[in-house]
Design an enzyme around this catalytic site. Structure first.
Site, mmCIF file in Angstrom:
data_model
loop_
_atom_site.group_PDB
_atom_site.id
_atom_site.type_symbol
_atom_site.label_atom_id
_atom_site.label_comp_id
_atom_site.label_asym_id
_atom_site.label_seq_id
_atom_site.Cartn_x
_atom_site.Cartn_y
_atom_site.Cartn_z
ATOM 1 N N ASP A 230 -3.818 -4.834 0.333
ATOM 2 C CA ASP A 230 -4.755 -4.266 1.814
ATOM 3 C C ASP A 230 -5.980 -5.340 1.822
ATOM 4 O OD1 ASP A 230 -4.998 -3.081 3.869
ATOM 5 O OD2 ASP A 230 -4.679 -0.658 3.456
ATOM 6 N N GLU B 28 -3.912 2.446 -3.173
ATOM 7 C CA GLU B 28 -4.249 3.301 -2.619
ATOM 8 C C GLU B 28 -3.169 4.332 -3.908
ATOM 9 O OE1 GLU B 28 -4.025 4.156 1.979
ATOM 10 O OE2 GLU B 28 -4.811 5.594 1.080
ATOM 11 N N ASN C 117 -7.127 -3.999 5.150
ATOM 12 C CA ASN C 117 -7.514 -3.909 6.191
ATOM 13 C C ASN C 117 -8.088 -4.066 7.528
ATOM 14 O OD1 ASN C 117 -7.087 -0.436 6.214
ATOM 15 N ND2 ASN C 117 -8.187 -1.037 4.563
ATOM 16 N N ASN D 153 0.845 -1.421 -0.416
ATOM 17 C CA ASN D 153 -0.149 -0.324 0.053
ATOM 18 C C ASN D 153 1.247 0.942 -0.321
ATOM 19 O OD1 ASN D 153 -0.915 2.494 0.572
ATOM 20 N ND2 ASN D 153 -3.097 1.505 1.773
ATOM 21 N N TYR E 160 -7.755 -3.253 -2.508
ATOM 22 C CA TYR E 160 -8.068 -2.310 -1.238
ATOM 23 C C TYR E 160 -9.280 -2.294 -1.035
ATOM 24 C CZ TYR E 160 -7.378 1.510 0.687
ATOM 25 O OH TYR E 160 -7.562 3.118 1.756
ATOM 26 N N ASP F 208 2.715 4.270 5.214
ATOM 27 C CA ASP F 208 2.224 3.895 6.988
ATOM 28 C C ASP F 208 2.101 2.030 6.700
ATOM 29 O OD1 ASP F 208 0.091 4.192 5.343
ATOM 30 O OD2 ASP F 208 -0.936 4.842 7.392
ATOM 31 N N HIS F 209 2.034 1.041 5.352
ATOM 32 C CA HIS F 209 2.339 0.329 5.216
ATOM 33 C C HIS F 209 3.736 0.123 4.643
ATOM 34 C CE1 HIS F 209 -1.560 -1.163 5.233
ATOM 35 N NE2 HIS F 209 -2.274 0.265 5.231
#
Length: 267
Positions: free
Chosen positions: A154, A36, A156, A9, A110, A257-258
């Site tokens: 991702d 993303e 989540n 991501n 995603y 952040d990933h």
DNA sequence: ATGGTCGACACTCGA
């Protein structure tokens, strides 16, 4: 032959091209799946990928939000995009590829983050996430004879106890609530998917792929979550040679952040 | 107990 696939991501592909190029130069995966991308299709940076030998690219982007891409050294065909929940979001792309003559259908997802409040009656984004995961249940790893499957992305959701820094403190936090973790495990079970990261790393070991931007010192706190996943059809399990979570990428210049997660196969 | 940080795009939303 060795075949490697990385999922990441990237939280804006255009902003992060310097570290994407760093990853490709250093690691040279055969296939890179991004989520993303936050990039309309007409503005996607094809050229830098081609210059590094990644000539086969399938994208599904939109302005401002979401967006997925498959970037490959190997030829890709039969690209598909499914509009989960019929809301027009660019959250899924699927391609076909044949590394070493093996026939593989690859899905790149995603999944919606789901907002902050884990209650669909007050938070429609959480309801959307649950509906999205429910719709993923129809996806089978072994639906076609002679065709293997890989699913990355991702998602989540951190489904297992040691996919989060504190199971107990995370039970009411979106990404680790029972309705989400049970939903994702149902997708895996009903679709006959194999969790390759956990096939390679014992369930009692902590394993994270994401660390919040909001921590003062992400590495010192180490309050991570395993939100990114690599699954496959069961037949590919014996071919898995390695899983690598590139934690150091969280400390790169202007990081996502990933971090990238790579599976290496021997076919 | 609360607020903390990002990125896109145009000032607020999604994460």
């Amino acid at each position: 032959m060795t075949f490697s696939i990385t999922t990441w991501n990237i939280n804006s592909v255009r902003l992060r091209m310097p570290i994407v190029e760093q990853l490709l130069k250093e690691r040279q995966p055969d296939v890179l799946c991004l989520q993303e991308t936050k990039c309309p299709n007409e503005l996607f940076p094809f050229e830098p990928f081609r210059a590094l030998g990644y000539e086969h690219i399938e994208i599904h982007g939109q302005k401002g939000y979401h967006g997925v891409a498959v970037i490959s050294k190997l030829p890709l065909s039969e690209g598909h995009r499914r509009d989960y929940c019929s809301v027009g979001d660019a959250r899924h792309i699927s391609v076909f590829l044949s590394p070493g003559g093996k026939r593989i259908r690859l899905h790149n997802f995603y999944v919606p983050a789901g907002g902050d409040e884990p209650d669909r009656s007050v938070n429609p984004k959480f309801g959307h996430k649950l509906d999205f995961v429910e719709e993923m249940r129809a996806l089978r790893a072994d639906s076609e004879d002679g065709v293997s499957s890989i699913l990355v992305g991702d998602l989540n959701i951190a489904p297992l106890e040691h996919d989060v820094w504190s199971h107990k403190q995370m039970l009411k936090i979106v990404s680790h609530t029972p309705v989400e973790t049970e939903g994702l495990l149902a997708v895996m079970r009903e679709g006959n998917w194999l969790d390759l990261m956990r096939a390679h790393v014992p369930h009692h070991e902590k394993l994270y792929t994401w660390w919040s931007y909001r921590a003062k010192d992400w590495a010192a706190a180490d309050r991570g979550r395993r939100l990114d996943h690599i699954w496959s059809s069961p037949d590919l399990g014996p071919h898995l040679k390695a899983i690598e979570v590139l934690k150091e990428a969280r400390g790169w210049e202007r990081p996502s952040d990933h971090v990238p997660v790579t599976a290496v196969f021997d076919f």
